[in-house]
Design a protein around this motif. Structure first.
Motif, PDB file in Angstrom:
ATOM      1  N   LEU B 227       6.306   0.028 -13.247  1.00  0.00           N
ATOM      2  CA  LEU B 227       4.824   0.736 -13.369  1.00  0.00           C
ATOM      3  C   LEU B 227       3.997  -0.035 -12.542  1.00  0.00           C
ATOM      4  CD1 LEU B 227       3.136   2.233 -15.657  1.00  0.00           C
ATOM      5  CD2 LEU B 227       3.046   0.154 -16.996  1.00  0.00           C
ATOM      6  N   THR B 228       3.913  -1.147 -12.467  1.00  0.00           N
ATOM      7  CA  THR B 228       2.878  -1.832 -11.623  1.00  0.00           C
ATOM      8  C   THR B 228       3.073  -1.484  -9.964  1.00  0.00           C
ATOM      9  OG1 THR B 228       3.988  -3.990 -11.541  1.00  0.00           O
ATOM     10  CG2 THR B 228       2.084  -3.838 -13.111  1.00  0.00           C
ATOM     11  N   MET B 229       4.233  -1.229  -9.707  1.00  0.00           N
ATOM     12  CA  MET B 229       4.419  -0.996  -8.345  1.00  0.00           C
ATOM     13  C   MET B 229       3.864   0.432  -8.134  1.00  0.00           C
ATOM     14  SD  MET B 229       5.332  -3.365  -6.675  1.00  0.00           S
ATOM     15  CE  MET B 229       6.125  -2.870  -4.982  1.00  0.00           C
ATOM     16  N   SER B 230       4.216   1.492  -9.374  1.00  0.00           N
ATOM     17  CA  SER B 230       3.853   2.753  -9.123  1.00  0.00           C
ATOM     18  C   SER B 230       2.499   2.932  -9.395  1.00  0.00           C
ATOM     19  CB  SER B 230       4.586   3.633 -10.292  1.00  0.00           C
ATOM     20  OG  SER B 230       5.851   3.436 -10.308  1.00  0.00           O
ATOM     21  N   ILE B 231       1.910   1.918 -10.075  1.00  0.00           N
ATOM     22  CA  ILE B 231       0.333   2.157 -10.106  1.00  0.00           C
ATOM     23  C   ILE B 231      -0.248   1.844  -8.642  1.00  0.00           C
ATOM     24  CG2 ILE B 231      -1.819   1.102 -10.949  1.00  0.00           C
ATOM     25  CD1 ILE B 231      -0.319   0.903 -13.642  1.00  0.00           C
ATOM     26  N   ILE B 232       0.366   0.843  -8.201  1.00  0.00           N
ATOM     27  CA  ILE B 232      -0.230   0.397  -6.855  1.00  0.00           C
ATOM     28  C   ILE B 232      -0.146   1.418  -5.730  1.00  0.00           C
ATOM     29  CG2 ILE B 232       0.325  -1.200  -4.867  1.00  0.00           C
ATOM     30  CD1 ILE B 232       0.991  -3.386  -7.070  1.00  0.00           C
ATOM     31  N   GLY B 233       0.960   2.010  -5.942  1.00  0.00           N
ATOM     32  CA  GLY B 233       1.351   3.105  -4.845  1.00  0.00           C
ATOM     33  C   GLY B 233       0.652   4.250  -5.319  1.00  0.00           C
ATOM     34  N   GLY B 234       0.610   4.568  -6.423  1.00  0.00           N
ATOM     35  CA  GLY B 234      -0.410   5.873  -6.948  1.00  0.00           C
ATOM     36  C   GLY B 234      -1.725   5.624  -6.434  1.00  0.00           C
ATOM     37  N   PHE B 235      -2.490   4.587  -6.547  1.00  0.00           N
ATOM     38  CA  PHE B 235      -3.870   4.383  -5.931  1.00  0.00           C
ATOM     39  C   PHE B 235      -3.984   4.960  -4.735  1.00  0.00           C
ATOM     40  CE2 PHE B 235      -4.868   2.030  -9.985  1.00  0.00           C
ATOM     41  CZ  PHE B 235      -6.192   2.692 -10.153  1.00  0.00           C
ATOM     42  N   GLN B 236      -2.769   4.668  -3.806  1.00  0.00           N
ATOM     43  CA  GLN B 236      -2.827   4.809  -2.371  1.00  0.00           C
ATOM     44  C   GLN B 236      -2.311   6.136  -1.807  1.00  0.00           C
ATOM     45  OE1 GLN B 236      -1.688   1.284  -0.375  1.00  0.00           O
ATOM     46  NE2 GLN B 236      -1.386   0.288  -2.159  1.00  0.00           N
TER      47      GLN B 236
END
Lengths: 310, 301
Positions: B227-236
């Protein structure tokens, strides 16, 4: 599993059905891509004849694949992509392996501080560094011209008067496409994590035999690390092959474009010729699929390291 | 003296990578921060403006109709980015369920894994063009299927303000559901102790009950990591697909933060403003990175 019960069998059957369904929806778009690549230009706009016809070209026009370069210099894009991805992959794996060896095995002042610096920058979005890197490359020919005025840094070069190869440095140069990707904090980190798991005994034995650092690195550490090097190499290649934004901003001339940028420009030419565009796309996917099929086990093993990242 | 000789020994190994690191990462970060405090169009010399870029990005002012952002386009880009990140939970759930189905040691598991993973390997411009064609309102495969199977006239997808974002999310789901996250779940499932399942079986728990009360809680650390990695990736994320498929439109409805930065840097030549937006993005990503680190440290203890 001694006595399989009905409930288990039913759930297995359901699982199978789900897996087959999902598998089909993964493959159908790709099948449609291949089908479209073999169709006639007008056939793609023909909605009659049911859904299956979308996957069954009336005639298999393999010739489409010979025509991918009719509108754009497709093979030039392809050659650019191969050249850039190959150099980025070998270069990045080499510099990362060397730096990782220093971080894993050598004592030197400031090592842990520097390594922490590498780690800390891994979380910085590419958007932060991309703007200054673009400006640096745009300004580089002028700067270098002040240092070494005798070399035409900003000139466009050709090989044998016919093949343009862009500038030496700056925008529209292979240096711009390759240079910034020749190192990687993540790759260094990943290989360092692998190197510290290697037994020290072999290296110590080699040292007793009078081997220098360089020989130990080349003949002991690297051969033991082939799986990790392959993993990094595969991810680097896939990344370089698909890279879009950076090649888009540092190339203006058509002959400097890589495949992703060239393909995206392809669709703008005239009305999009979907069969040709899909043929061009299928050809672009081939190296990735081949690497995936041959390198699966390295991809999966790379995940474990990836899970530590963050 | 010893320190110097150590450094001399290490330097040949470090130098190539370190040079790139110092120029293209560390140097770039410093320059980028300075740029974010300037106004610069590349043609005239940069002008120092302090925090003005950040103020115009994040600031709100009182208008006749109430409070309004100084740069509505930036907030629209934030909204678009967050909207498309709504695709993360369904994708994760899909990855989890697929991993559970695969974890039953069925025959042909390897083939399924290969097929599921394929989209994430081929992801990129070629596949974006394919989906652009499939989303074509009149001749695309998706609307043809909707019409033939359900008798429904599909939306115009990429050219519709309402449907462009869902279309890109659908493509994202196809790309990611069987990829790395599923592999991570699969690895996590193999670490769930067998005794838990046996105990549940003795208690007579049903399959779904086991799934939600044992399996799902046991993979929570993996879920948190993904989830956190996807959020980090999602923002970018979002630039490539939007650039290739929609040009950020229609009506900027698919312009994400990364597209906004690209737009300001390379199309409008607002280098300082683009750099400031990138630093705002960094600040947001940083929060989630810290969360992720705390979680990882907690797992190791």
């Amino acid at each position: 599993m001694s006595s399989p019960r009905p409930a288990l069998t039913l759930s297995r059957a359901l699982s199978y059905a789900a897996l087959v369904g999902v598998g089909a929806s993964m493959l159908l778009p790709l099948a449609f891509m291949i089908a479209t690549s073999l169709k006639d230009t007008q056939e793609v706009y023909d909605n009659s004849g049911g859904l299956f016809r979308a996957f069954l070209p009336q005639k298999l026009l393999w010739g489409n694949y010979a025509h991918v370069a009719d509108v754009v210099p497709y093979w030039r894009f392809y050659a650019n992509s191969v050249f850039v991805a190959a150099l980025v992959t070998t270069g990045q794996v080499a510099t990362c392996a060397m730096a990782a060896y220093a971080f894993a095995r050598l004592q030197f002042p400031g090592r842990d501080f520097l390594f922490f610096g590498y780690l800390a920058t891994m979380m910085i979005p590419g958007a932060v560094t991309m703007v200054p890197n673009f400006i640096l490359l745009a300004a580089l020919p002028d700067w270098l011209a002040k240092i070494a005025p005798s070399i035409p840094w900003a000139a466009y070069w050709t090989i044998g008067d016919t093949i343009p190869v862009g500038r030496l440095v700056g925008l529209d140069s292979y240096f711009a496409l390759i240079g910034p990707s020749l190192f990687s904090a993540y790759g260094t980190f990943m290989l360092r994590q692998f190197f510290i798991t290697l037994p020290r005994e072999l290296e110590e034995a080699a040292e007793l035999d009078g081997c220098g650092l360089w020989r130990i690195f080349r003949h002991v550490t690297l051969p033991l690390s082939l799986p990790a090097l392959a993993t990094l190499g595969i991810f680097t290649f896939l990344g370089a092959w698909g890279s879009f934004m950076w090649p888009l901003v540092v190339t203006n001339k058509e002959f400097m474009r890589t495949l992703p940028v060239g393909l995206q420009a392809f669709q703008g030419q005239n009305a999009t010729n979907w069969p040709l565009l899909m043929a061009a796309s299928v050809l672009m996917l081939l190296p990735s699929v081949a690497i995936f099929l041959f390198g699966q086990r390295f991809i999966v093993s790379g995940l474990q390291v990836g899970a530590v990242k963050g | 003296m010893k320190k110097w000789s150590q450094l001399l020994r290490a330097l040949p190994f470090l130098a190539p990578n370190l040079a790139g690191f110092l120029v293209f990462t560390l140097g770039a970060v410093v320059v980028s921060f300075y740029l974010s405090l300037t106004e610069w169009d590349l043609l005239t010399p940069p002008r120092f403006v302090g925090l003005a870029n950040y103020a115009s990005l994040l600031g709100w002012h009182r208008a006749e109709t109430g409070w309004e952002p100084l740069d509505p386009e930036f907030w629209q880009a934030c909204y678009n980015t967050l909207f498309m990140m709504l695709g993360i939970p369904p994708t994760m759930l899909g990855s989890f369920l697929l991993a559970c189905a695969l974890n039953q040691k069925l025959a042909g598991e390897r083939i399924f894994r290969l097929v599921f993973f394929l989209p994430s390997i081929v992801a990129g411009v070629a596949v974006m063009l394919l989906w652009k064609w499939m989303f074509n309102a009149d001749y695309g495969l998706i609307n043809r299927a909707l019409w033939t199977i359900f008798g429904v006239q599909g939306p115009t997808w990429l050219t519709s303000v309402a449907w462009a974002k869902p279309a890109l999310m659908l493509m994202g789901f196809w790309t990611a559901v069987g990829g790395f996250n599923m592999m991570l779940y699969l690895a996590a499932l193999q670490n769930v102790p067998k005794e838990l399942y046996e105990a549940a079986e003795i208690d007579g728990a049903g399959r779904w009950s086991v799934l939600w009360h044992i399996t799902w809680p046991m993979v929570t650390p993996t879920t948190f990591f993904i989830l956190t990695m996807s959020i980090i990736g999602g923002f970018q994320s979002g630039f490539d697909a939007a650039y290739v498929m929609t040009g950020g439109g229609p009506a900027r409805s698919t312009t994400t933060i990364s597209y906004f930065i690209y737009n300001h840097a390379y199309e409008l030549l607002n280098m300082g403003y683009a750099a400031a937006a990138a630093w705002v993005l960094f600040a947001v990503v940083f929060v989630f990175t810290l969360l992720n680190w705390r979680n990882a440290r907690g797992r190791m203890q």
